[in-house]
Motif scaffolding. Sequence first.
Motif, PDB file in Angstrom:
ATOM      1  N   ALA A  35       0.992  -1.327  -0.089  1.00 19.07           N
ATOM      2  CA  ALA A  35      -0.294   0.121  -0.141  1.00 19.07           C
ATOM      3  C   ALA A  35       0.947   1.200  -0.080  1.00 19.07           C
ATOM      4  CB  ALA A  35      -0.964   0.182   1.261  1.00 19.07           C
ATOM      5  N   LEU A  36       2.122   1.231   0.808  1.00 13.89           N
ATOM      6  CA  LEU A  36       3.020   2.391   0.998  1.00 13.89           C
ATOM      7  C   LEU A  36       3.596   2.452  -0.726  1.00 13.89           C
ATOM      8  CD1 LEU A  36       4.441   1.765   4.293  1.00 13.89           C
ATOM      9  CD2 LEU A  36       2.978   3.979   3.698  1.00 13.89           C
ATOM     10  N   LEU A  37       3.871   1.375  -1.282  1.00 15.09           N
ATOM     11  CA  LEU A  37       4.634   1.624  -2.433  1.00 15.09           C
ATOM     12  C   LEU A  37       3.577   2.176  -3.481  1.00 15.09           C
ATOM     13  CD1 LEU A  37       6.572  -1.451  -2.712  1.00 15.09           C
ATOM     14  CD2 LEU A  37       7.407   0.659  -2.481  1.00 15.09           C
ATOM     15  N   MET A  49       6.341   5.545 -12.670  1.00 12.84           N
ATOM     16  CA  MET A  49       6.166   5.027 -11.397  1.00 12.84           C
ATOM     17  C   MET A  49       7.563   4.547 -10.726  1.00 12.84           C
ATOM     18  SD  MET A  49       3.611   1.593 -13.038  1.00 12.84           S
ATOM     19  CE  MET A  49       3.715   0.840 -11.361  1.00 12.84           C
ATOM     20  N   ILE A  50       7.646   5.435  -9.796  1.00 14.88           N
ATOM     21  CA  ILE A  50       8.944   5.775  -9.050  1.00 14.88           C
ATOM     22  C   ILE A  50       9.409   4.193  -8.574  1.00 14.88           C
ATOM     23  CG2 ILE A  50       8.099   6.378  -6.985  1.00 14.88           C
ATOM     24  CD1 ILE A  50      10.409   8.456  -6.894  1.00 14.88           C
ATOM     25  N   THR A  51       8.438   3.584  -8.107  1.00  7.49           N
ATOM     26  CA  THR A  51       8.797   2.259  -7.470  1.00  7.49           C
ATOM     27  C   THR A  51       9.473   1.392  -8.408  1.00  7.49           C
ATOM     28  OG1 THR A  51       6.702   1.321  -7.736  1.00  7.49           O
ATOM     29  CG2 THR A  51       7.160   2.448  -5.658  1.00  7.49           C
ATOM     30  N   ALA A  52       9.693   1.579  -9.803  1.00  4.19           N
ATOM     31  CA  ALA A  52      10.419   0.772 -10.619  1.00  4.19           C
ATOM     32  C   ALA A  52      11.892   0.431 -10.192  1.00  4.19           C
ATOM     33  CB  ALA A  52      10.586   1.412 -11.981  1.00  4.19           C
ATOM     34  N   PHE A  53      12.452   1.343  -9.123  1.00  7.99           N
ATOM     35  CA  PHE A  53      13.608   0.813  -8.656  1.00  7.99           C
ATOM     36  C   PHE A  53      13.666  -0.038  -7.467  1.00  7.99           C
ATOM     37  CE2 PHE A  53      14.435   4.513 -11.209  1.00  7.99           C
ATOM     38  CZ  PHE A  53      15.612   4.467 -11.678  1.00  7.99           C
ATOM     39  N   ALA A  54      12.405  -0.353  -6.921  1.00  8.44           N
ATOM     40  CA  ALA A  54      12.327  -1.334  -5.904  1.00  8.44           C
ATOM     41  C   ALA A  54      12.327  -2.837  -6.461  1.00  8.44           C
ATOM     42  CB  ALA A  54      11.115  -1.141  -5.046  1.00  8.44           C
ATOM     43  N   VAL A  55      13.308  -3.703  -6.056  1.00  7.29           N
ATOM     44  CA  VAL A  55      13.388  -5.091  -6.577  1.00  7.29           C
ATOM     45  C   VAL A  55      13.453  -5.911  -5.391  1.00  7.29           C
ATOM     46  CG1 VAL A  55      14.161  -3.998  -8.851  1.00  7.29           C
ATOM     47  CG2 VAL A  55      15.987  -4.684  -6.735  1.00  7.29           C
ATOM     48  N   SER A  56      13.320  -7.198  -5.958  1.00 11.21           N
ATOM     49  CA  SER A  56      13.463  -8.449  -5.013  1.00 11.21           C
ATOM     50  C   SER A  56      15.099  -8.684  -5.122  1.00 11.21           C
ATOM     51  CB  SER A  56      12.867  -9.659  -5.722  1.00 11.21           C
ATOM     52  OG  SER A  56      13.042 -10.850  -4.971  1.00 11.21           O
ATOM     53  N   LYS A  57      15.744  -8.950  -3.763  1.00 14.48           N
ATOM     54  CA  LYS A  57      16.950  -9.390  -3.928  1.00 14.48           C
ATOM     55  C   LYS A  57      17.350 -10.694  -4.471  1.00 14.48           C
ATOM     56  CE  LYS A  57      19.015  -7.500   0.166  1.00 14.48           C
ATOM     57  NZ  LYS A  57      19.527  -7.835   1.531  1.00 14.48           N
ATOM     58  N   GLY A  65       3.225  -7.340  -8.410  1.00 14.50           N
ATOM     59  CA  GLY A  65       2.372  -6.164  -7.964  1.00 14.50           C
ATOM     60  C   GLY A  65       2.705  -5.009  -8.631  1.00 14.50           C
ATOM     61  N   PHE A  66       3.999  -4.695  -9.173  1.00 11.10           N
ATOM     62  CA  PHE A  66       4.455  -3.441  -9.862  1.00 11.10           C
ATOM     63  C   PHE A  66       3.595  -3.767 -11.255  1.00 11.10           C
ATOM     64  CE2 PHE A  66       7.346  -1.924 -13.248  1.00 11.10           C
ATOM     65  CZ  PHE A  66       7.456  -0.559 -12.764  1.00 11.10           C
ATOM     66  N   TYR A  67       3.732  -4.709 -12.013  1.00  6.50           N
ATOM     67  CA  TYR A  67       2.976  -4.802 -13.325  1.00  6.50           C
ATOM     68  C   TYR A  67       1.646  -4.786 -12.989  1.00  6.50           C
ATOM     69  CZ  TYR A  67       7.788  -6.542 -14.496  1.00  6.50           C
ATOM     70  OH  TYR A  67       9.079  -6.319 -14.434  1.00  6.50           O
ATOM     71  N   THR A  68       0.913  -5.467 -12.020  1.00  3.35           N
ATOM     72  CA  THR A  68      -0.572  -5.261 -11.652  1.00  3.35           C
ATOM     73  C   THR A  68      -0.978  -3.917 -11.698  1.00  3.35           C
ATOM     74  OG1 THR A  68      -0.488  -7.440 -10.859  1.00  3.35           O
ATOM     75  CG2 THR A  68      -2.473  -5.820 -10.213  1.00  3.35           C
ATOM     76  N   LEU A  69      -0.063  -3.027 -10.837  1.00  6.78           N
ATOM     77  CA  LEU A  69      -0.414  -1.523 -10.713  1.00  6.78           C
ATOM     78  C   LEU A  69      -0.276  -0.898 -12.223  1.00  6.78           C
ATOM     79  CD1 LEU A  69      -1.289   0.434  -8.546  1.00  6.78           C
ATOM     80  CD2 LEU A  69       1.086   0.934  -8.250  1.00  6.78           C
ATOM     81  N   SER A  81       4.577 -10.763 -22.090  1.00 11.85           N
ATOM     82  CA  SER A  81       5.390 -12.001 -21.788  1.00 11.85           C
ATOM     83  C   SER A  81       6.355 -11.283 -20.894  1.00 11.85           C
ATOM     84  CB  SER A  81       6.457 -12.435 -23.223  1.00 11.85           C
ATOM     85  OG  SER A  81       7.083 -11.278 -23.318  1.00 11.85           O
ATOM     86  N   ASP A  82       7.371 -12.314 -20.078  1.00 11.47           N
ATOM     87  CA  ASP A  82       8.426 -11.916 -19.218  1.00 11.47           C
ATOM     88  C   ASP A  82       9.421 -10.843 -19.964  1.00 11.47           C
ATOM     89  OD1 ASP A  82       7.288 -13.412 -17.264  1.00 11.47           O
ATOM     90  OD2 ASP A  82       8.618 -15.084 -17.476  1.00 11.47           O
ATOM     91  N   LYS A  83       9.635 -11.188 -21.358  1.00 11.68           N
ATOM     92  CA  LYS A  83      10.404 -10.091 -21.897  1.00 11.68           C
ATOM     93  C   LYS A  83       9.919  -8.701 -22.272  1.00 11.68           C
ATOM     94  CE  LYS A  83      13.115  -9.621 -26.222  1.00 11.68           C
ATOM     95  NZ  LYS A  83      12.928  -9.274 -27.332  1.00 11.68           N
ATOM     96  N   GLN A  84       8.662  -8.609 -22.527  1.00  7.37           N
ATOM     97  CA  GLN A  84       7.956  -7.399 -22.654  1.00  7.37           C
ATOM     98  C   GLN A  84       7.833  -6.675 -20.985  1.00  7.37           C
ATOM     99  OE1 GLN A  84       4.342  -9.185 -24.279  1.00  7.37           O
ATOM    100  NE2 GLN A  84       4.769  -8.069 -26.166  1.00  7.37           N
ATOM    101  N   LYS A  85       7.587  -7.508 -20.080  1.00  2.54           N
ATOM    102  CA  LYS A  85       7.613  -6.842 -18.900  1.00  2.54           C
ATOM    103  C   LYS A  85       8.914  -6.180 -18.451  1.00  2.54           C
ATOM    104  CE  LYS A  85       3.806  -9.594 -16.920  1.00  2.54           C
ATOM    105  NZ  LYS A  85       3.375 -10.786 -15.745  1.00  2.54           N
TER     106      LYS A  85
END
Length: 105
Positions: A35-37, A49-57, A65-69, A81-85
């Motif tokens: 919710a905060l992101l 979408m500034i949260t593009a810089f937040a990633v999984s280690k 959720g980034f793509y859903t948003l 596709s994963d490539k398009q994402k």
Amino acid sequence: NDQLGITDDQAYYGDLYKMLELDHTNPMDRQKGSALLEATNEISGKDCMITAFAVSKGGNGPYSGFYTLAEQYGRINSGLSDKQKDEFWIEEMKRVHEKYAANIL
């Protein structure tokens, strides 16, 4: 700052959650963090979408959720596709950098 899990290019979700005093392994805290992101994206504008810089280690990009948003904002279509994402994500990081580069010390 590397100690906070923030590199020159990205910030890790788990480290961001720690900074917010949330436990990323706790489902309720993950909901709060998400919710905060999302609110951060709302403030920065749906065009960037500034949260593009937040990633999984463990992964090499943002959580689903980034793509859903992005779909909700009308920025991408569902079923990519994963490539398009990945292409969208990389372009989004560039867009964020262009928008905010002048504000970086």
